[in-house]
Design a protein around this motif. Structure first.
Motif, PDB file in Angstrom:
ATOM      1  N   THR A  69       0.797  -1.228   0.000  1.00 55.88           N
ATOM      2  CA  THR A  69       0.000   0.000   0.000  1.00 55.88           C
ATOM      3  C   THR A  69       0.829   1.277   0.000  1.00 55.88           C
ATOM      4  N   ALA A  70       2.060   1.207   0.489  1.00 53.61           N
ATOM      5  CA  ALA A  70       2.867   2.416   0.612  1.00 53.61           C
ATOM      6  C   ALA A  70       3.880   2.572  -0.512  1.00 53.61           C
ATOM      7  N   SER A  71       3.832   1.708  -1.499  1.00 55.37           N
ATOM      8  CA  SER A  71       4.786   1.805  -2.603  1.00 55.37           C
ATOM      9  C   SER A  71       4.701   3.172  -3.275  1.00 55.37           C
ATOM     10  N   PRO A  72       5.839   3.797  -3.546  1.00 54.54           N
ATOM     11  CA  PRO A  72       5.810   5.089  -4.231  1.00 54.54           C
ATOM     12  C   PRO A  72       5.561   4.967  -5.726  1.00 54.54           C
ATOM     13  N   TYR A  73       5.419   3.725  -6.213  1.00 52.02           N
ATOM     14  CA  TYR A  73       5.246   3.501  -7.640  1.00 52.02           C
ATOM     15  C   TYR A  73       3.899   2.849  -7.922  1.00 52.02           C
ATOM     16  N   VAL A  74       3.293   3.205  -9.029  1.00 51.56           N
ATOM     17  CA  VAL A  74       2.017   2.593  -9.413  1.00 51.56           C
ATOM     18  C   VAL A  74       2.216   1.124  -9.724  1.00 51.56           C
ATOM     19  N   SER A 263      -8.319   1.407  -7.286  1.00 47.36           N
ATOM     20  CA  SER A 263      -8.388   1.582  -8.736  1.00 47.36           C
ATOM     21  C   SER A 263      -7.536   0.593  -9.516  1.00 47.36           C
ATOM     22  N   PHE A 264      -6.999  -0.404  -8.825  1.00 47.51           N
ATOM     23  CA  PHE A 264      -6.128  -1.362  -9.511  1.00 47.51           C
ATOM     24  C   PHE A 264      -6.757  -2.746  -9.559  1.00 47.51           C
ATOM     25  N   ARG A 265      -6.205  -3.574 -10.413  1.00 48.88           N
ATOM     26  CA  ARG A 265      -6.655  -4.960 -10.519  1.00 48.88           C
ATOM     27  C   ARG A 265      -5.483  -5.910 -10.346  1.00 48.88           C
ATOM     28  N   GLU A 266      -5.788  -7.049  -9.746  1.00 49.64           N
ATOM     29  CA  GLU A 266      -4.737  -8.038  -9.548  1.00 49.64           C
ATOM     30  C   GLU A 266      -5.225  -9.401 -10.028  1.00 49.64           C
ATOM     31  N   ILE A 267      -4.429 -10.023 -10.842  1.00 44.82           N
ATOM     32  CA  ILE A 267      -4.723 -11.383 -11.292  1.00 44.82           C
ATOM     33  C   ILE A 267      -3.588 -12.263 -10.781  1.00 44.82           C
TER      34      ILE A 267
END
Length: 357
Positions: A69-74, A263-267
């Motif tokens: 959750t704290a990653s500075p990158y998308v 707003s992201f998706r994970e597969i």
């Protein structure tokens, strides 16, 4: 334990995209292990995640959430490194790094700092490009900052003042920059179980693998495809951590960050028996234990350990549950056979979403 014959090929990726060979690797290392690509320090970000206020069996879980959750990158990759009761968290920008290593096949990405010899107290390291200021305690990195030019008095003072861990007073002036060799026994080159296929693991011998001490836990987060369903999962995990934590303030940062996943998706693929077995081997190896037997079924992994492992059974159960691979971990003793047997159910990852989901 250092296994020189398993040293992989090692390259360094610079921020301008150039790749230079650091070590050609040993014969078996080139055959059985993925090449390691060291990421230049200016391609990475570092933070220390303090977990002393959290229950022991929730610390790794909380750190994994923080890394996510704290990653500075998308689109970020991450690695966790144990630092006493806490964890060091490294991130890198996959959107930037991936095109640079396209066509190189499967590789293991590691920050170049993890390939340095461990330090003591305060130091400055001269890199191929730039300088890295570091604070170490008890053999673990507690703080790291990079700048393209030398640390002058103002820059050094700014770095030192931001550190809360000042059990050892920082030098009043910036220490001289050190040029360090690559440490082939360092954390960057620990034998990661996920790098070894079933056939290779059989060839190397599971007993031998269990003797390797692994302190680096690489996370392939794939954050370019995370979803609202993942947000619900994260919220549930955060609630679990908060419920188990006497001081909920220690987890408020996690709760404040959880909405970033919406707003992201994970597969994610299904956790296979092999990867779960590899994780189990890694967990017991951290405690310098060698399994007497290992049975990996589709939904259950059974690890048989020497009887003296009973003294750390609670810690092993916490490690299994906190790894993300297992749940419903049940230890039992076989006094007659002088064995500790741990049965752990394999946790399946979220099923793939439909194209329109």
């Amino acid at each position: 334990m250092r296994l020189d014959f398993l040293t992989p090929r090692i390259d360094r990726l610079r921020a301008d995209g150039a790749v230079e060979t650091v070590h050609s690797g040993a014969l078996l290392g080139r055959v059985f292990r993925r090449p390691v690509v060291l990421l230049a320090r200016d391609l990475c970000a570092f933070a220390l995640f303090e977990t002393a206020g959290l229950p022991k069996n929730r610390r790794r879980q909380a750190t994994r959430l923080y890394a996510r959750t704290a990653s500075p990158y998308v689109a970020g990759g991450a690695a966790l490194v144990k630092a006493g009761d806490d964890f060091g968290v490294w991130w890198w920008d996959l959107a930037r790094v991936a095109p640079m290593i396209a066509g190189r096949g499967a590789v293991s990405l590691r920050p170049e700092t993890l390939a340095q010899p461990a330090g003591r107290d305060w130091r400055i390291v001269k890199l191929g490009r730039g300088y890295e200021a570091q604070l170490w305690r008890d053999g673990a990195l507690r703080a790291s900052a990079w700048r393209p030019t030398k640390y002058d008095e103002a820059a050094w003072t700014a770095f030192a003042r931001t550190q809360r861990d000042t059990r050892v007073e920082p030098p009043r002036t910036a220490p001289p920059a050190e040029t360090l060799p690559i440490d082939l026994a360092g954390e960057a080159f620990s034998l990661a179980r996920a790098e070894i296929t079933r056939e290779q693991a059989i060839g190397l011998g599971l007993g031998g693998l269990a003797l390797v001490s692994t302190t680096v836990f690489a996370l392939v987060l794939g954050q370019t495809v995370q979803t609202d369903a993942e947000t619900g999962k994260v919220e549930t995990e955060i609630a679990e951590i908060q419920a188990a934590t006497p001081r909920q303030a220690d987890t408020m940062a996690l709760e404040g960050e959880r909405r970033r996943l919406a707003s992201f998706r994970e597969i994610e693929g299904r956790t296979s028996p092999l990867t779960a077995a590899g994780a189990a081997i890694g967990i017991v190896a951290i405690h310098d234990l060698t399994p007497l037997a290992l049975d990996a079924q589709e939904d259950v992994v059974t690890v048989t350990l020497p009887y003296d492992a009973v003294r750390i059974a609670d810690g092993l159960v916490a490690e299994f549950e906190g790894s993300g691979y297992f749940f419903d971990v049940q230890p039992r003793t076989d006094a007659a056979g002088q064995r500790l047997i741990i049965e752990a159910k394999v946790r399946e990852a979220a099923p793939p979403l439909s194209p329109g989901g």
